[in-house]
Scaffold this motif. Structure first.
Motif, short mmCIF file in Angstrom:
data_model
loop_
_atom_site.label_atom_id
_atom_site.label_comp_id
_atom_site.label_asym_id
_atom_site.label_seq_id
_atom_site.Cartn_x
_atom_site.Cartn_y
_atom_site.Cartn_z
N VAL A 183 0.86 -1.19 0.00
CA VAL A 183 0.00 0.00 0.00
C VAL A 183 0.88 1.23 0.00
N GLN A 184 0.50 2.18 -0.83
CA GLN A 184 1.27 3.42 -0.89
C GLN A 184 0.33 4.60 -1.09
N LEU A 185 0.52 5.61 -0.27
CA LEU A 185 -0.16 6.88 -0.42
C LEU A 185 0.92 7.93 -0.51
N GLN A 186 0.85 8.73 -1.55
CA GLN A 186 1.90 9.71 -1.76
C GLN A 186 1.28 11.10 -1.91
N ALA A 187 1.68 11.99 -1.01
CA ALA A 187 1.23 13.38 -1.09
C ALA A 187 2.28 14.20 -1.81
N SER A 188 1.83 15.17 -2.57
CA SER A 188 2.76 16.05 -3.28
C SER A 188 2.14 17.43 -3.40
N GLY A 189 2.97 18.39 -3.75
CA GLY A 189 2.46 19.72 -4.03
C GLY A 189 2.79 20.75 -2.96
N GLY A 190 3.47 20.36 -1.91
CA GLY A 190 3.82 21.33 -0.89
C GLY A 190 4.87 22.31 -1.36
N LEU A 226 -2.62 20.49 -3.03
CA LEU A 226 -1.92 19.25 -2.74
C LEU A 226 -2.62 18.10 -3.47
N SER A 227 -1.82 17.12 -3.85
CA SER A 227 -2.37 15.93 -4.49
C SER A 227 -1.98 14.69 -3.69
N CYS A 228 -2.82 13.69 -3.79
CA CYS A 228 -2.57 12.42 -3.12
C CYS A 228 -2.86 11.31 -4.12
N SER A 229 -1.92 10.42 -4.30
CA SER A 229 -2.15 9.27 -5.17
C SER A 229 -2.02 8.00 -4.35
N THR A 267 -6.78 9.46 -7.33
CA THR A 267 -6.12 10.62 -6.76
C THR A 267 -7.13 11.42 -5.92
N ALA A 268 -6.59 12.20 -5.03
CA ALA A 268 -7.38 13.15 -4.26
C ALA A 268 -6.61 14.46 -4.23
N HIS A 269 -7.33 15.54 -4.02
CA HIS A 269 -6.69 16.84 -4.02
C HIS A 269 -7.17 17.67 -2.84
N LEU A 270 -6.32 18.56 -2.40
CA LEU A 270 -6.70 19.52 -1.37
C LEU A 270 -6.36 20.90 -1.90
N GLN A 271 -7.38 21.64 -2.28
CA GLN A 271 -7.21 23.01 -2.72
C GLN A 271 -7.21 23.90 -1.48
N MET A 272 -6.14 24.65 -1.31
CA MET A 272 -5.95 25.47 -0.11
C MET A 272 -5.88 26.93 -0.53
N ASN A 273 -6.87 27.70 -0.14
CA ASN A 273 -6.93 29.11 -0.48
C ASN A 273 -6.82 29.96 0.78
N SER A 274 -6.56 31.24 0.58
CA SER A 274 -6.48 32.19 1.71
C SER A 274 -5.59 31.65 2.82
N TYR A 309 3.37 9.44 3.19
CA TYR A 309 4.42 10.37 3.59
C TYR A 309 3.90 11.79 3.41
N GLY A 310 4.33 12.68 4.25
CA GLY A 310 3.81 14.03 4.22
C GLY A 310 4.51 14.94 3.24
N THR A 311 3.90 16.08 3.05
CA THR A 311 4.49 17.13 2.23
C THR A 311 4.39 18.43 3.01
N LEU A 312 5.47 19.20 3.01
CA LEU A 312 5.54 20.41 3.83
C LEU A 312 4.96 21.60 3.08
N VAL A 313 4.07 22.29 3.76
CA VAL A 313 3.55 23.56 3.27
C VAL A 313 4.00 24.64 4.24
#
Length: 121
Positions: free
Chosen positions: A1-8, A19-22, A77-84, A113-117
């Protein structure tokens, strides 16, 4: 099993990022997906979840109206749109797979694994 976050990365206060998660190694569409974050010196917190088909979402108050979670089951995939964004949103963000039974969100079953914002003021 693998979950990978990206976009930080580094973002100015008031700005936006996504952010994206695959996921792989499990049946993606059978699992709710969520995002947790851990800010420096603070405990990890669950900030948003989305049900298996995307019809139910949850947000903690501090991100409600600013963040939007979405998922694409065909792409796994999943996404997290972060505004403001605010400096207090600075954290390592993790995507997770969890169970939603129609009335309750359970503790994450798998963590990526996490991604730093980092939000600069």
């Amino acid at each position: 099993v693998q979950l990978q976050a990206s976009g930080g990365g580094l973002v100015q206060a008031g700005g936006s990022t996504r952010l994206s998660c695959s996921g792989s190694g499990f049946t993606w569409e059978y699992w709710a997906i969520g995002w947790f974050r851990q800010a420096p010196g603070k405990e990890r917190e669950g900030i948003t979840y989305i049900s298996m088909n995307g019809d139910t979402t949850y947000y903690i108050d501090s991100v409600k109206g600013r963040f939007t979670i979405s998922r694409d089951n065909a792409q796994k995939t999943a996404h997290l749109q972060m505004n403001s964004l605010r400096p207090e949103d600075t954290a390592v963000y993790f995507c997770v797979a969890l169970v939603w039974d129609g009335s309750r969100w359970y503790d994450p079953h798998w963590w990526g694994y996490g991604t730093l914002v980092t939000v600069s003021s």
